[in-house]
Design a protein around this motif. Structure first.
Motif, PDB file in Angstrom:
ATOM      1  N   TRP A  13      16.313 -16.983  20.941  1.00 50.55           N
ATOM      2  CA  TRP A  13      16.726 -17.966  21.293  1.00 50.55           C
ATOM      3  C   TRP A  13      17.358 -18.308  22.557  1.00 50.55           C
ATOM      4  O   TRP A  13      17.554 -16.964  22.506  1.00 50.55           O
ATOM      5  CB  TRP A  13      17.549 -19.195  20.149  1.00 50.55           C
ATOM      6  CG  TRP A  13      17.718 -20.335  20.860  1.00 50.55           C
ATOM      7  CD1 TRP A  13      17.178 -21.602  20.892  1.00 50.55           C
ATOM      8  CD2 TRP A  13      19.183 -20.943  21.533  1.00 50.55           C
ATOM      9  NE1 TRP A  13      17.936 -22.300  20.919  1.00 50.55           N
ATOM     10  CE2 TRP A  13      19.542 -21.863  21.857  1.00 50.55           C
ATOM     11  CE3 TRP A  13      20.381 -19.773  21.900  1.00 50.55           C
ATOM     12  CZ2 TRP A  13      20.594 -22.685  22.487  1.00 50.55           C
ATOM     13  CZ3 TRP A  13      21.070 -20.232  22.821  1.00 50.55           C
ATOM     14  CH2 TRP A  13      21.315 -21.303  22.237  1.00 50.55           C
ATOM     15  N   GLU A  14      17.302 -19.369  23.453  1.00 49.90           N
ATOM     16  CA  GLU A  14      17.963 -19.248  24.883  1.00 49.90           C
ATOM     17  C   GLU A  14      18.411 -20.548  25.037  1.00 49.90           C
ATOM     18  O   GLU A  14      17.693 -21.398  24.723  1.00 49.90           O
ATOM     19  CB  GLU A  14      17.253 -18.430  25.990  1.00 49.90           C
ATOM     20  CG  GLU A  14      15.814 -18.768  26.256  1.00 49.90           C
ATOM     21  CD  GLU A  14      15.407 -18.390  27.512  1.00 49.90           C
ATOM     22  OE1 GLU A  14      14.291 -18.517  28.705  1.00 49.90           O
ATOM     23  OE2 GLU A  14      15.422 -17.170  27.707  1.00 49.90           O
ATOM     24  N   GLY A  15      19.139 -21.144  25.635  1.00 52.75           N
ATOM     25  CA  GLY A  15      20.661 -22.200  26.109  1.00 52.75           C
ATOM     26  C   GLY A  15      21.229 -22.535  26.619  1.00 52.75           C
ATOM     27  O   GLY A  15      22.069 -21.414  26.871  1.00 52.75           O
ATOM     28  N   SER A  16      22.194 -23.718  26.723  1.00 55.27           N
ATOM     29  CA  SER A  16      23.234 -23.830  27.148  1.00 55.27           C
ATOM     30  C   SER A  16      24.776 -23.433  26.158  1.00 55.27           C
ATOM     31  O   SER A  16      26.191 -23.342  26.342  1.00 55.27           O
ATOM     32  CB  SER A  16      23.359 -24.715  28.166  1.00 55.27           C
ATOM     33  OG  SER A  16      22.999 -25.787  27.253  1.00 55.27           O
ATOM     34  N   ARG A  46      29.388 -21.359  24.719  1.00 55.40           N
ATOM     35  CA  ARG A  46      28.889 -22.315  25.343  1.00 55.40           C
ATOM     36  C   ARG A  46      29.295 -21.249  26.680  1.00 55.40           C
ATOM     37  O   ARG A  46      30.341 -20.292  26.288  1.00 55.40           O
ATOM     38  CB  ARG A  46      29.594 -23.954  25.961  1.00 55.40           C
ATOM     39  CG  ARG A  46      29.347 -24.676  25.257  1.00 55.40           C
ATOM     40  CD  ARG A  46      29.712 -26.155  25.302  1.00 55.40           C
ATOM     41  NE  ARG A  46      29.981 -26.964  24.960  1.00 55.40           N
ATOM     42  CZ  ARG A  46      28.725 -28.499  24.846  1.00 55.40           C
ATOM     43  NH1 ARG A  46      28.132 -28.267  26.018  1.00 55.40           N
ATOM     44  NH2 ARG A  46      29.196 -29.442  24.181  1.00 55.40           N
ATOM     45  N   SER A 161      20.453 -23.546  15.707  1.00 57.29           N
ATOM     46  CA  SER A 161      19.821 -23.436  16.757  1.00 57.29           C
ATOM     47  C   SER A 161      18.312 -23.250  16.745  1.00 57.29           C
ATOM     48  O   SER A 161      17.658 -23.664  17.518  1.00 57.29           O
ATOM     49  CB  SER A 161      20.209 -23.075  18.068  1.00 57.29           C
ATOM     50  OG  SER A 161      21.223 -23.253  18.709  1.00 57.29           O
ATOM     51  N   ILE A 178      21.655 -18.894  31.410  1.00 62.41           N
ATOM     52  CA  ILE A 178      21.670 -19.505  29.881  1.00 62.41           C
ATOM     53  C   ILE A 178      22.335 -18.502  29.171  1.00 62.41           C
ATOM     54  O   ILE A 178      22.538 -17.408  29.581  1.00 62.41           O
ATOM     55  CB  ILE A 178      20.332 -20.199  29.769  1.00 62.41           C
ATOM     56  CG1 ILE A 178      19.830 -19.131  29.683  1.00 62.41           C
ATOM     57  CG2 ILE A 178      20.466 -20.724  31.080  1.00 62.41           C
ATOM     58  CD1 ILE A 178      18.104 -19.220  29.643  1.00 62.41           C
ATOM     59  N   GLN A 180      20.969 -15.974  26.339  1.00 62.83           N
ATOM     60  CA  GLN A 180      19.952 -14.859  25.687  1.00 62.83           C
ATOM     61  C   GLN A 180      20.827 -14.607  24.715  1.00 62.83           C
ATOM     62  O   GLN A 180      21.387 -13.400  24.011  1.00 62.83           O
ATOM     63  CB  GLN A 180      19.403 -13.891  26.375  1.00 62.83           C
ATOM     64  CG  GLN A 180      18.842 -14.690  27.755  1.00 62.83           C
ATOM     65  CD  GLN A 180      17.999 -13.331  28.792  1.00 62.83           C
ATOM     66  OE1 GLN A 180      18.895 -12.270  28.528  1.00 62.83           O
ATOM     67  NE2 GLN A 180      16.312 -13.830  29.240  1.00 62.83           N
TER      68      GLN A 180
END
Length: 280
Positions: A13-16, A46, A161, A178, A180
Protein backbone atom coordinates in the motif's frame (compact mmCIF):
# COMPACT_ATOMS: atom_id res chain seq x y z
CA UNK A 1 17.95 -13.17 3.83
CA UNK A 2 16.59 -12.66 7.37
CA UNK A 3 17.47 -15.16 10.12
CA UNK A 4 18.84 -17.48 7.46
CA UNK A 5 15.61 -17.61 5.46
CA UNK A 6 14.59 -16.19 2.09
CA UNK A 7 12.36 -13.25 2.91
CA UNK A 8 10.27 -11.46 0.31
CA UNK A 9 9.42 -7.76 0.32
CA UNK A 10 5.79 -7.52 -0.82
CA UNK A 11 4.46 -4.09 -1.75
CA UNK A 12 1.13 -3.61 0.06
CA UNK A 13 0.00 0.00 0.00
CA UNK A 14 1.03 3.63 -0.38
CA UNK A 15 -0.55 6.85 0.81
CA UNK A 16 -0.23 9.74 3.24
CA UNK A 17 -1.79 8.17 6.35
CA UNK A 18 -1.55 4.61 7.67
CA UNK A 19 -3.67 3.14 10.46
CA UNK A 20 -2.68 -0.16 12.02
CA UNK A 21 -3.64 -2.34 14.96
CA UNK A 22 -2.64 -5.50 16.78
CA UNK A 23 -4.04 -7.74 19.49
CA UNK A 24 -0.86 -7.32 21.51
CA UNK A 25 2.26 -5.20 21.89
CA UNK A 26 4.03 -4.07 18.73
CA UNK A 27 7.18 -2.02 18.26
CA UNK A 28 8.25 0.63 15.76
CA UNK A 29 12.01 0.64 15.24
CA UNK A 30 14.18 2.83 13.06
CA UNK A 31 16.29 0.74 10.70
CA UNK A 32 19.96 0.95 11.61
CA UNK A 33 19.20 2.84 14.81
CA UNK A 34 18.54 1.87 18.46
CA UNK A 35 15.39 4.04 18.50
CA UNK A 36 12.36 1.84 19.22
CA UNK A 37 8.97 2.52 20.84
CA UNK A 38 6.36 -0.05 21.88
CA UNK A 39 2.63 0.40 21.37
CA UNK A 40 -0.55 -1.52 22.09
CA UNK A 41 -3.91 -1.43 20.36
CA UNK A 42 -3.78 1.05 17.49
CA UNK A 43 -1.49 3.61 15.91
CA UNK A 44 -1.92 6.31 13.28
CA UNK A 45 1.06 7.13 11.10
CA UNK A 46 1.40 10.24 8.97
CA UNK A 47 4.33 11.40 6.91
CA UNK A 48 5.81 14.68 8.04
CA UNK A 49 6.03 17.10 5.09
CA UNK A 50 9.58 17.14 3.84
CA UNK A 51 11.60 20.33 4.06
CA UNK A 52 13.43 19.32 0.90
CA UNK A 53 11.99 19.14 -2.58
CA UNK A 54 11.46 15.66 -3.98
CA UNK A 55 13.95 15.01 -6.75
CA UNK A 56 13.64 12.65 -9.70
CA UNK A 57 16.57 11.05 -11.45
CA UNK A 58 17.30 8.75 -14.37
CA UNK A 59 19.21 5.54 -13.78
CA UNK A 60 22.27 5.66 -16.02
CA UNK A 61 23.66 2.22 -15.23
CA UNK A 62 23.93 -0.45 -12.54
CA UNK A 63 27.06 -1.93 -10.96
CA UNK A 64 27.23 -5.25 -9.09
CA UNK A 65 29.05 -4.63 -5.80
CA UNK A 66 30.03 -6.17 -2.50
CA UNK A 67 27.79 -4.32 0.01
CA UNK A 68 30.51 -4.55 2.68
CA UNK A 69 33.16 -2.95 0.48
CA UNK A 70 34.48 0.44 1.55
CA UNK A 71 34.35 1.52 -2.09
CA UNK A 72 30.55 1.50 -2.11
CA UNK A 73 30.25 4.78 -0.22
CA UNK A 74 27.84 5.78 2.53
CA UNK A 75 25.56 7.78 0.22
CA UNK A 76 25.31 5.08 -2.46
CA UNK A 77 21.89 3.79 -3.45
CA UNK A 78 21.99 0.01 -3.09
CA UNK A 79 19.39 -2.55 -4.08
CA UNK A 80 19.13 -6.33 -4.42
CA UNK A 81 18.57 -8.35 -7.56
CA UNK A 82 17.72 -12.02 -7.97
CA UNK A 83 19.35 -14.36 -10.48
CA UNK A 84 19.41 -18.13 -11.08
CA UNK A 85 22.92 -19.58 -11.11
CA UNK A 86 23.90 -23.25 -11.23
CA UNK A 87 20.57 -24.44 -9.88
CA UNK A 88 20.41 -21.92 -7.05
CA UNK A 89 18.61 -18.65 -6.39
CA UNK A 90 21.32 -16.03 -5.90
CA UNK A 91 20.95 -12.48 -4.55
CA UNK A 92 23.16 -9.86 -6.15
CA UNK A 93 23.82 -6.45 -4.62
CA UNK A 94 23.71 -3.55 -7.02
CA UNK A 95 24.80 0.09 -6.87
CA UNK A 96 22.50 2.44 -8.75
CA UNK A 97 24.28 5.16 -10.75
CA UNK A 98 22.10 8.12 -11.77
CA UNK A 99 22.60 10.40 -14.76
CA UNK A 100 24.06 13.79 -13.85
CA UNK A 101 20.75 15.65 -14.21
CA UNK A 102 17.96 15.76 -11.61
CA UNK A 103 14.40 17.03 -11.93
CA UNK A 104 11.78 18.54 -9.65
CA UNK A 105 8.94 16.44 -11.10
CA UNK A 106 8.39 13.10 -12.80
CA UNK A 107 6.90 14.89 -15.83
CA UNK A 108 10.15 16.75 -16.45
CA UNK A 109 12.22 13.60 -15.90
CA UNK A 110 10.00 11.59 -18.28
CA UNK A 111 10.29 14.30 -20.92
CA UNK A 112 14.08 14.35 -20.71
CA UNK A 113 14.25 10.53 -20.75
CA UNK A 114 12.10 10.45 -23.87
CA UNK A 115 14.28 13.06 -25.59
CA UNK A 116 17.53 11.29 -24.73
CA UNK A 117 16.43 7.68 -25.30
CA UNK A 118 16.30 6.40 -21.72
CA UNK A 119 13.63 3.71 -21.11
CA UNK A 120 10.63 4.80 -19.00
CA UNK A 121 11.50 2.28 -16.30
CA UNK A 122 14.75 4.09 -15.53
CA UNK A 123 13.03 7.24 -14.29
CA UNK A 124 12.91 7.02 -10.50
CA UNK A 125 12.30 9.16 -7.46
CA UNK A 126 15.50 9.66 -5.50
CA UNK A 127 15.01 7.84 -2.16
CA UNK A 128 14.30 10.30 0.62
CA UNK A 129 16.90 10.36 3.37
CA UNK A 130 15.91 11.06 6.99
CA UNK A 131 12.26 11.62 6.11
CA UNK A 132 10.13 11.70 9.26
CA UNK A 133 6.79 10.23 10.27
CA UNK A 134 4.54 11.13 13.17
CA UNK A 135 3.02 8.23 15.12
CA UNK A 136 -0.08 8.84 17.24
CA UNK A 137 -1.22 6.11 19.64
CA UNK A 138 -4.68 5.50 21.10
CA UNK A 139 -3.93 7.91 23.97
CA UNK A 140 -3.09 10.75 21.54
CA UNK A 141 0.57 10.53 22.52
CA UNK A 142 2.87 11.24 19.60
CA UNK A 143 6.37 10.22 18.61
CA UNK A 144 8.54 11.00 15.61
CA UNK A 145 10.67 8.51 13.70
CA UNK A 146 13.08 8.72 10.82
CA UNK A 147 12.36 6.35 7.96
CA UNK A 148 12.74 3.54 7.17
CA UNK A 149 10.85 2.03 10.12
CA UNK A 150 10.14 -1.64 10.77
CA UNK A 151 7.08 -2.77 12.73
CA UNK A 152 7.16 -6.08 14.59
CA UNK A 153 4.83 -7.57 17.18
CA UNK A 154 3.99 -10.61 19.26
CA UNK A 155 0.84 -10.90 17.16
CA UNK A 156 0.39 -10.21 13.42
CA UNK A 157 -0.12 -6.59 12.40
CA UNK A 158 -3.39 -5.48 10.78
CA UNK A 159 -3.31 -2.61 8.29
CA UNK A 160 -6.65 -0.85 8.43
CA UNK A 161 -5.77 0.73 5.08
CA UNK A 162 -5.92 -2.69 3.34
CA UNK A 163 -8.22 -4.48 5.79
CA UNK A 164 -5.86 -7.46 6.11
CA UNK A 165 -3.54 -8.87 8.77
CA UNK A 166 0.02 -9.84 7.87
CA UNK A 167 2.64 -12.22 9.26
CA UNK A 168 6.30 -11.26 9.48
CA UNK A 169 7.05 -7.56 9.83
CA UNK A 170 5.90 -4.33 8.20
CA UNK A 171 8.40 -1.94 6.61
CA UNK A 172 7.57 1.74 6.09
CA UNK A 173 9.58 3.84 3.66
CA UNK A 174 8.92 7.05 1.75
CA UNK A 175 9.09 8.23 -1.83
CA UNK A 176 7.62 11.30 -3.48
CA UNK A 177 6.31 12.46 -0.06
CA UNK A 178 4.07 9.43 0.46
CA UNK A 179 4.37 6.36 2.66
CA UNK A 180 5.35 3.10 0.99
CA UNK A 181 4.32 0.08 3.05
CA UNK A 182 5.70 -3.43 2.48
CA UNK A 183 5.43 -6.81 4.18
CA UNK A 184 8.70 -8.62 4.94
CA UNK A 185 7.53 -12.24 4.91
CA UNK A 186 9.12 -15.65 4.54
CA UNK A 187 8.54 -17.49 1.27
CA UNK A 188 6.33 -20.21 2.77
CA UNK A 189 4.15 -17.70 4.64
CA UNK A 190 3.82 -15.75 1.41
CA UNK A 191 2.74 -18.86 -0.52
CA UNK A 192 0.21 -19.66 2.22
CA UNK A 193 -1.20 -16.14 1.81
CA UNK A 194 -1.49 -16.56 -1.95
CA UNK A 195 -2.98 -20.05 -2.34
CA UNK A 196 -6.45 -19.52 -0.78
CA UNK A 197 -6.88 -16.21 -2.60
CA UNK A 198 -6.10 -17.80 -5.96
CA UNK A 199 -7.74 -21.25 -5.68
CA UNK A 200 -10.26 -20.67 -2.86
CA UNK A 201 -10.21 -21.84 0.75
CA UNK A 202 -12.47 -24.88 0.15
CA UNK A 203 -10.31 -26.62 -2.45
CA UNK A 204 -9.33 -30.28 -1.83
CA UNK A 205 -6.01 -30.84 -0.08
CA UNK A 206 -4.26 -32.26 -3.16
CA UNK A 207 -5.37 -29.24 -5.21
CA UNK A 208 -4.06 -26.90 -2.51
CA UNK A 209 -0.70 -28.66 -2.57
CA UNK A 210 -0.51 -28.49 -6.38
CA UNK A 211 -1.45 -24.80 -6.26
CA UNK A 212 1.24 -24.20 -3.60
CA UNK A 213 3.92 -25.66 -5.90
CA UNK A 214 2.63 -23.52 -8.77
CA UNK A 215 2.47 -20.35 -6.65
CA UNK A 216 5.93 -20.91 -5.17
CA UNK A 217 7.41 -21.57 -8.61
CA UNK A 218 5.66 -18.56 -10.10
CA UNK A 219 6.89 -16.35 -7.25
CA UNK A 220 10.51 -17.32 -7.83
CA UNK A 221 10.07 -16.94 -11.57
CA UNK A 222 8.77 -13.40 -10.99
CA UNK A 223 11.70 -12.64 -8.67
CA UNK A 224 14.09 -13.47 -11.50
CA UNK A 225 12.40 -10.89 -13.74
CA UNK A 226 12.99 -8.26 -11.01
CA UNK A 227 9.88 -6.51 -12.34
CA UNK A 228 9.39 -4.34 -9.23
CA UNK A 229 13.04 -3.57 -8.47
CA UNK A 230 12.63 0.09 -9.41
CA UNK A 231 9.50 0.27 -7.24
CA UNK A 232 11.50 -0.70 -4.15
CA UNK A 233 10.04 -4.15 -3.45
CA UNK A 234 10.14 -7.70 -4.83
CA UNK A 235 6.51 -8.47 -5.68
CA UNK A 236 3.19 -6.62 -5.51
CA UNK A 237 0.11 -8.00 -3.76
CA UNK A 238 -2.23 -7.92 -6.78
CA UNK A 239 -2.89 -9.88 -9.94
CA UNK A 240 0.11 -8.25 -11.62
CA UNK A 241 2.15 -10.74 -9.56
CA UNK A 242 -0.09 -12.94 -7.37
CA UNK A 243 -3.01 -12.03 -5.11
CA UNK A 244 -1.62 -11.87 -1.57
CA UNK A 245 -3.80 -10.92 1.40
CA UNK A 246 -1.65 -11.93 4.33
CA UNK A 247 -3.48 -14.22 6.75
CA UNK A 248 -6.89 -13.75 5.13
CA UNK A 249 -8.47 -17.20 4.52
CA UNK A 250 -5.24 -18.88 5.68
CA UNK A 251 -6.36 -21.49 8.21
CA UNK A 252 -4.03 -23.82 10.13
CA UNK A 253 -5.14 -26.67 7.84
CA UNK A 254 -4.40 -24.57 4.75
CA UNK A 255 -0.96 -23.63 6.07
CA UNK A 256 -0.18 -27.26 6.89
CA UNK A 257 -1.14 -28.34 3.38
CA UNK A 258 1.20 -25.70 1.96
CA UNK A 259 4.03 -26.86 4.24
CA UNK A 260 3.63 -30.40 2.88
CA UNK A 261 5.21 -28.99 -0.30
CA UNK A 262 7.81 -26.85 1.52
CA UNK A 263 10.57 -25.84 -0.88
CA UNK A 264 9.17 -27.74 -3.87
CA UNK A 265 9.27 -25.96 -7.22
CA UNK A 266 9.01 -26.97 -10.87
CA UNK A 267 12.09 -26.95 -13.06
CA UNK A 268 12.52 -27.14 -16.82
CA UNK A 269 15.96 -27.91 -18.25
CA UNK A 270 17.54 -26.91 -14.96
CA UNK A 271 15.78 -23.55 -14.78
CA UNK A 272 12.71 -22.40 -12.84
CA UNK A 273 9.63 -23.19 -14.92
CA UNK A 274 7.40 -20.37 -16.11
CA UNK A 275 4.46 -21.68 -14.04
CA UNK A 276 1.74 -19.21 -14.91
CA UNK A 277 -1.84 -20.25 -14.13
CA UNK A 278 -5.44 -19.03 -14.28
CA UNK A 279 -7.30 -18.22 -11.08
CA UNK A 280 -10.48 -19.85 -12.38
Amino acid sequence: IIDGKLTLKIGLWEGSQLNLSSQGIFSLSEEGSPVSVSYSGTAEIRIKPSDVQIMWGIISHIETVNPDSEQVGEDATLRQKFTWNDGKLVILHEKVIYADRYFSSKILADRYADETGYPDGQVQAIPLQNCQIRVLNGKNEQHYFQLPVRITGEFPIKLESTGFTYPGSILIEAADDILQVSNLVGLENYVAGVVPNEIGDNAPEAAIQAQAVAARTHALSLLLTNRHTNDGYDLCNGTHCQVYKGLYLTTDEMFQSVLETNGHIMLHNGNIADAVYHSS
